[in-house]
Design a protein around this motif. Structure first.
Motif, short mmCIF file in Angstrom:
data_model
loop_
_atom_site.label_atom_id
_atom_site.label_comp_id
_atom_site.label_asym_id
_atom_site.label_seq_id
_atom_site.Cartn_x
_atom_site.Cartn_y
_atom_site.Cartn_z
N GLU A 172 0.84 -1.20 0.00
CA GLU A 172 0.00 0.00 0.00
C GLU A 172 0.88 1.26 0.00
OE1 GLU A 172 -3.57 0.35 0.01
OE2 GLU A 172 -3.18 -1.67 -0.74
N ASP A 173 1.93 1.23 0.80
CA ASP A 173 2.82 2.40 0.90
C ASP A 173 3.56 2.63 -0.41
OD1 ASP A 173 1.95 2.64 3.48
OD2 ASP A 173 3.73 1.73 4.38
N LEU A 174 4.01 1.55 -1.03
CA LEU A 174 4.71 1.71 -2.32
C LEU A 174 3.76 2.31 -3.36
CD1 LEU A 174 6.93 -1.52 -2.71
CD2 LEU A 174 7.61 0.75 -1.91
N LYS A 175 2.52 1.87 -3.35
CA LYS A 175 1.55 2.43 -4.32
C LYS A 175 1.31 3.92 -4.04
CE LYS A 175 -1.62 -0.79 -3.81
NZ LYS A 175 -2.87 -1.55 -3.94
N SER A 176 1.27 4.27 -2.78
CA SER A 176 1.07 5.68 -2.40
C SER A 176 2.26 6.54 -2.87
CB SER A 176 0.88 5.76 -0.89
OG SER A 176 1.16 7.04 -0.41
N ILE A 177 3.45 5.95 -2.81
CA ILE A 177 4.66 6.66 -3.27
C ILE A 177 4.59 6.86 -4.79
CG2 ILE A 177 7.18 6.42 -3.54
CD1 ILE A 177 6.87 4.72 -0.76
N LYS A 178 4.15 5.81 -5.49
CA LYS A 178 4.02 5.91 -6.95
C LYS A 178 2.96 6.96 -7.32
CE LYS A 178 4.61 4.43 -11.29
NZ LYS A 178 3.51 4.92 -12.10
N ASN A 179 1.85 6.98 -6.57
CA ASN A 179 0.81 7.98 -6.84
C ASN A 179 1.34 9.39 -6.65
OD1 ASN A 179 -1.14 6.14 -7.49
ND2 ASN A 179 -2.00 6.03 -5.41
#
Ligand code: URA
Length: 185
Positions: A172-179
């Motif tokens: 979830e955190d990696l996706k938030s970083i990508k966003n």
């Protein structure tokens, strides 16, 4: 502020703390020096110490699997380094004196790269970058904007390796970083 060549030289010759006496290789960091994202871990492990490259062992491979699934590539999209550039024996957490001696090198790297996003990987990086009142389990995934940098933290990939329950949050955190990365482009 030193330019890359001088910074590398100074770190190669550094013996400000005893980690400089026991390292095989100093591990400065790796990736695109003009990247928008900078990941910061704790300190090199055995594989990193042997090869002189950050996050290449088991934890690094897990991390790479995650970021590559989001189409983020080390050579193109981010730069990755550590709080301490030399390996503490037996992978113990670096002592505060060791971290404090080494952090000026990290500051220099940040000043050269000028990333938009800084990601602390694990509690050690979080403590030195975000503050000792931050708690990784409580605060991971939160964003703050400081001095023009968007900063967040997530679990260290070696903690994810040890505990399957952390996998979902890490992802979830990696996706938030990508966003965030896509947002600011
Ligand atoms: N763990 C870290 O914090 N950094 C590395 O480079 C490798 C493992």
């Amino acid at each position: 502020m030193l330019q890359w060549r001088e910074l590398h030289k100074e770190c190669m010759e550094c013996h400000k703390c005893e980690l400089g006496d026991t390292r095989t290789n100093m591990v400065l960091g790796e990736g695109n020096p003009k990247a928008k994202i900078m990941f910061i871990g704790e300190a090199p492990g055995a594989d990193e110490d042997r090869l002189g490259r950050p996050f290449v062992g088991r934890a690094g491979q897990l991390f790479e699997k995650g970021v590559q699934a989001l189409n983020l590539m080390r050579e193109r999209d981010f730069y990755i380094t550590n709080i301490c550039k030399c390996r503490p024996k037996n992978n113990r957490t670096p002592y505060e004196e060791e971290a404090n001696e080494c952090i000026p090198y990290l500051r220099n790297q940040v000043a050269l790269i000028k990333p938009k996003i800084i990601v602390c990987l694990g509690a050690t990086a979080m403590k030195y970058i975000l503050g000792s009142d931050w708690r990784i389990t409580r605060d991971r995934g939160k964003w703050v904007e400081r001095k023009g940098y968007f900063i967040t933290c997530t679990f260290h990939p070696s903690a994810v390796l040890r505990d399957d329950n952390k996998k979902f949050s890490f992802w979830e955190d990696l996706k938030s970083i990508k966003n965030k990365y896509d947002e600011i482009e």
